[in-house]
Design an enzyme around this catalytic site. Structure first.
Site, PDB file in Angstrom:
ATOM      1  N   ASP A 169       9.063  -6.156   8.734  1.00 32.66           N
ATOM      2  CA  ASP A 169       8.086  -5.236   9.324  1.00 32.66           C
ATOM      3  C   ASP A 169       8.398  -4.944  10.784  1.00 32.66           C
ATOM      4  O   ASP A 169       8.041  -5.695  11.677  1.00 32.66           O
ATOM      5  CB  ASP A 169       6.652  -5.756   9.192  1.00 32.66           C
ATOM      6  CG  ASP A 169       5.635  -4.638   9.482  1.00 32.66           C
ATOM      7  OD1 ASP A 169       5.999  -3.670  10.179  1.00 32.66           O
ATOM      8  OD2 ASP A 169       4.492  -4.738   9.021  1.00 32.66           O
ATOM      9  N   ARG A 217       5.747 -13.695   0.846  1.00 35.29           N
ATOM     10  CA  ARG A 217       5.227 -13.887   2.193  1.00 35.29           C
ATOM     11  C   ARG A 217       4.267 -15.070   2.225  1.00 35.29           C
ATOM     12  O   ARG A 217       3.768 -15.505   1.179  1.00 35.29           O
ATOM     13  CB  ARG A 217       4.466 -12.623   2.642  1.00 35.29           C
ATOM     14  CG  ARG A 217       5.221 -11.321   2.401  1.00 35.29           C
ATOM     15  CD  ARG A 217       4.251 -10.142   2.251  1.00 35.29           C
ATOM     16  NE  ARG A 217       4.942  -8.913   1.849  1.00 35.29           N
ATOM     17  CZ  ARG A 217       5.293  -7.939   2.668  1.00 35.29           C
ATOM     18  NH1 ARG A 217       5.031  -8.040   3.956  1.00 35.29           N
ATOM     19  NH2 ARG A 217       5.899  -6.865   2.221  1.00 35.29           N
ATOM     20  N   ARG A 237      14.505  -0.524   1.451  1.00 28.21           N
ATOM     21  CA  ARG A 237      14.621  -1.810   2.139  1.00 28.21           C
ATOM     22  C   ARG A 237      15.255  -2.837   1.211  1.00 28.21           C
ATOM     23  O   ARG A 237      14.947  -2.910   0.037  1.00 28.21           O
ATOM     24  CB  ARG A 237      13.247  -2.291   2.610  1.00 28.21           C
ATOM     25  CG  ARG A 237      13.309  -3.600   3.375  1.00 28.21           C
ATOM     26  CD  ARG A 237      12.113  -3.780   4.294  1.00 28.21           C
ATOM     27  NE  ARG A 237      10.858  -3.945   3.590  1.00 28.21           N
ATOM     28  CZ  ARG A 237       9.668  -3.961   4.197  1.00 28.21           C
ATOM     29  NH1 ARG A 237       9.584  -3.800   5.506  1.00 28.21           N
ATOM     30  NH2 ARG A 237       8.563  -4.115   3.506  1.00 28.21           N
ATOM     31  N   GLY A 294       0.795  -1.223   0.000  1.00 28.51           N
ATOM     32  CA  GLY A 294       0.000   0.000   0.000  1.00 28.51           C
ATOM     33  C   GLY A 294       0.823   1.265   0.000  1.00 28.51           C
ATOM     34  O   GLY A 294       0.305   2.349  -0.286  1.00 28.51           O
ATOM     35  N   ARG A 295       2.130   1.139   0.299  1.00 30.53           N
ATOM     36  CA  ARG A 295       2.992   2.335   0.310  1.00 30.53           C
ATOM     37  C   ARG A 295       4.430   1.966  -0.026  1.00 30.53           C
ATOM     38  O   ARG A 295       5.368   2.616   0.435  1.00 30.53           O
ATOM     39  CB  ARG A 295       2.915   3.036   1.662  1.00 30.53           C
ATOM     40  CG  ARG A 295       3.291   2.154   2.847  1.00 30.53           C
ATOM     41  CD  ARG A 295       3.419   2.952   4.105  1.00 30.53           C
ATOM     42  NE  ARG A 295       3.828   2.127   5.225  1.00 30.53           N
ATOM     43  CZ  ARG A 295       4.354   2.600   6.334  1.00 30.53           C
ATOM     44  NH1 ARG A 295       4.563   3.891   6.461  1.00 30.53           N
ATOM     45  NH2 ARG A 295       4.689   1.793   7.327  1.00 30.53           N
ATOM     46  N   ASP A 348       0.988 -11.982   6.664  1.00 32.32           N
ATOM     47  CA  ASP A 348       1.664 -11.173   5.641  1.00 32.32           C
ATOM     48  C   ASP A 348       3.031 -10.703   6.116  1.00 32.32           C
ATOM     49  O   ASP A 348       3.833 -10.220   5.307  1.00 32.32           O
ATOM     50  CB  ASP A 348       0.806  -9.972   5.233  1.00 32.32           C
ATOM     51  CG  ASP A 348       0.395  -9.123   6.423  1.00 32.32           C
ATOM     52  OD1 ASP A 348      -0.402  -9.618   7.232  1.00 32.32           O
ATOM     53  OD2 ASP A 348       0.877  -7.978   6.545  1.00 32.32           O
TER      54      ASP A 348
END
EC number: 2.7.7.-
Length: 491
Positions: free
Chosen positions: A266, A187, A180, A96-97, A256
């Protein structure tokens, strides 16, 4: 996007094999243009290991690439589609980003995803603005680099650039983009996505791609998809054990956020435990403790069961046989995890050989730590000291009884006492990213533009097993507080 494509000698050698998959798995998307990007932090050791050009990356052109304003000629920016169980509830997700620029092939032939996080809206933004705030991006940089130094598989952070924008969260915050680096961004949720909305052939395509990318030996196996499942289970058993051994609480172990490569990903609401307590929770949204420190191995099993379910059509033509195969594989996790955890705990206590009673010795120590509210990291660190008597850990009588049993255990191995001390020092970090020290660094950087506090912290965290006097400042506990430390996902 064509006019933004450039040839700049950053050392990036990009391919995008992921786009060979059916288009259900991704959407091509350009990053948003950023008004005034500035380099906040650049990871020079990672640049060296990837074979990149630091001088070019810190130039104006390099910063434009890290901001997404300019796109390397060979890049194909995509947003990846995936789903996931979030706190046990299934939902459609996706990048989403974030945008994957491509896969960098290092001079040694290794392949790493290069992803821009905070690069703008995508078709998967679900009403979000696609942006990221500076604080959470710097936090991911700090924690991921600390995890790498601790020897824990993790995604890495190549750079953070500020965007010159203000974004609205709980308040108006400075915007940023993090670059990153990951072995891949495949995933458990990627498999869940295609299992729910794709065809069996699209599922097979993803499984074959994953085997080719991460588990090439699987092609020679009688059942390559069972091999894939078993390898992921083994990698996760090793990873979760390493988390537990250093007191790391991920905070958002949704499917995820479980990678197929076995890397930690994350770092939104994560934190390191101070006082030992299996029920430790930091995330502000984990009100029922689903992802508490002591529950992480159980959640990993649950997530892996969801992964196994996606592979059922590939495991066997007979659905009942496929279920049996999957259940047998997932049931191995508990034993694999425990073996990894026990091995790591023995090392933390300087024990080389195995005895059946070791688990009781370990559990007794943890029980005493829990009873007296002892600091997890500093307790194990204190056990490496030559004059442990000078360090009051718990109730003296209770600790002396345990200490005597431990010393007796050490005599039942061939290795010398010095070897045990060396093993302990290489297994017990003297410094971790303490929550108050991380917040101290973030406040200086975000509010005052002073990155020196963060640089000093990163330097200490890069040598967690040095046990030097310089690290004493970072090993000190926070002042007692009536308000427990809480983390937020940063989205």
């Amino acid at each position: 996007m064509k006019e933004r494509k450039v040839i700049i000698k950053t050392g990036l050698n990009l391919e995008n094999s992921y786009t060979s998959l059916p288009e259900i798995f991704f959407t091509r998307q350009s990053p948003s243009c950023i008004p005034s990007p500035k380099l906040a932090v650049l990871n020079y050791p990672l640049i060296t290991s990837l074979g990149l050009n630091a001088q070019v990356l810190q130039s104006a052109d390099g910063v434009d690439i890290l901001a997404g304003n300019k796109i390397p000629e060979e890049a194909i920016p995509i947003a990846q589609a995936y789903a996931g169980h979030q706190f046990g509830h299934f939902t459609m997700l996706g990048d989403g980003r974030a945008l994957l620029l491509g896969e960098h092939i290092t001079p040694l032939g290794d392949r790493f995803d290069i992803q821009l996080k905070g690069s703008g809206k995508t078709p998967y933004s679900r009403g979000g603005d696609g942006k990221a705030a500076l604080g959470p991006m710097l936090r991911e940089y700090i924690i991921s680099e600390a995890m790498n130094a601790l020897g824990i598989p993790t995604t890495r952070s190549l750079a953070v650039v500020t965007t010159g924008e203000s974004i609205m969260r709980e308040a108006e915050l400075p915007g940023a983009i993090l670059t990153r680096v990951a072995a891949s961004h495949i995933r458990v949720g990627t498999f869940e996505y295609v299992s729910r909305w794709g065809t069996v052939e699209e599922l097979r395509a993803l499984a074959n791609y994953t085997l080719q990318r991460h588990f090439k030996k699987g092609y020679d196996k009688e059942n390559p998809y069972l091999f894939l499942l078993q390898e992921v289970i083994e990698k996760q058993a090793e990873l979760i054990a390493k988390w537990q051994l250093v007191g790391f609480v991920h905070g958002v172990m949704n499917t995820d956020n479980m990678t197929i490569s076995g890397e930690t990903i994350d770092y939104g609401p994560c934190a390191f435990m101070d006082v030992y307590d299996p029920e430790t929770v930091f995330s502000s949204i984990d009100i029922y403790g689903r992802y508490a420190y002591g529950n992480q191995p159980n959640i990993a099993t649950w997530n892996l069961a969801r992964f196994a379910e996606t592979l059922l059509p590939l495991l066997h033509i007979n659905p009942n046989e496929a279920i049996k195969i999957a259940e047998n594989a997932v049931s191995d996790f508990t034993k694999l995890y425990k073996n990894n955890w026990l091995s790591g705990m023995r090392a933390k206590l300087g024990i080389f050989n195995e005895e059946l009673e070791d688990e009781y010795l370990i559990e007794d120590l943890l029980s005493i730590m829990h009873k007296y509210g002892a600091d997890y990291t500093n307790t194990f660190r204190a056990l490496t000291f030559d004059n442990i008597e000078d360090t009051v850990l718990f109730d003296k009588m209770e600790f002396d009884k345990w200490y005597k049993l431990w010393q007796e255990r050490l005599t039942r191995q061939e290795e010398a006492k010095l070897s045990s001390k060396q093993l302990m020092k290489s297994s017990n970090p003297s410094v971790i990213p303490r929550n108050h020290r991380v917040e101290e660094a973030l406040e200086a950087a975000v509010k005052e533009g002073d990155y020196s506090v963060m640089e000093k912290l990163l330097d200490a965290l890069s040598k967690p097993y040095d046990h030097s006097k310089e690290q004493d400042y970072y090993s000190k506990l926070p002042e007692p507080s009536t308000c427990p430390y809480q983390t937020y996902c940063g989205t």
